[in-house]
Design a protein around this motif. Structure first.
Motif: not given
Length: 146
Positions: A59-81
């Motif tokens: 479960q921690l591995d899954k949460v880590d993967a989700i957190a990594t994806d969220v971080q990537e989405v956040t950086s993409n949204a920041s770049a888009l903004s």
């Protein structure tokens, strides 16, 4: 008589030691039984704990993967903004400023300025025209004719 006394003393001592050894043997048997019971219960508990830890790790591995994806989405949204702000921000500010200027110009044309201004300053009994309404060579300060 002394021999009989010593023999009785040894008999009592041996009897006492026999009782102590019997009690010690009972205690050792009870301890052995207790250790066997704890071992029987501890092995399944350890297996369950191990399975739980493995599940938690998954479960921690899954949460880590989700957190990594969220971080990537956040950086993409920041770049888009940032891209949108730089691409449209400057031109939108210019369009807004142009629109404001046009509104101001239309507002000045629609509301004609009154000919005679009544704003005057009084200095020691003298009337002085205000700075905005000063006339120069038959023209007011804006360069338009009366």
């Amino acid at each position: 008589m002394a021999g009989i006394l010593v023999a009785v003393f040894w008999a009592i001592l041996v009897s006492f030691l026999a009782v102590v050894l019997v009690r010690l043997a009972q205690t050792l048997r009870a301890t052995t039984r207790l250790v066997a019971d704890v071992t029987e219960q501890a092995v399944p508990l350890l297996a369950d704990a191990s399975a739980t830890v493995r599940s938690a790790q998954t479960q921690l591995d899954k949460v880590d993967a989700i957190a990594t994806d969220v971080q990537e989405v956040t950086s993409n949204a920041s770049a888009l903004s940032t891209t949108v702000a730089s691409a449209f921000g400057g031109p939108l500010v210019k369009v807004a400023a142009f629109g404001y200027g046009v509104r101001q110009a239309i507002g000045r044309k629609a509301a004609p300025e009154p000919e005679a201004r009544s704003r005057r300053s009084v200095i020691v009994g003298r009337t002085v025209p205000s700075a905005r309404g000063k006339k120069r060579n038959g023209r007011n300060s804006r360069g338009s004719k009366d």
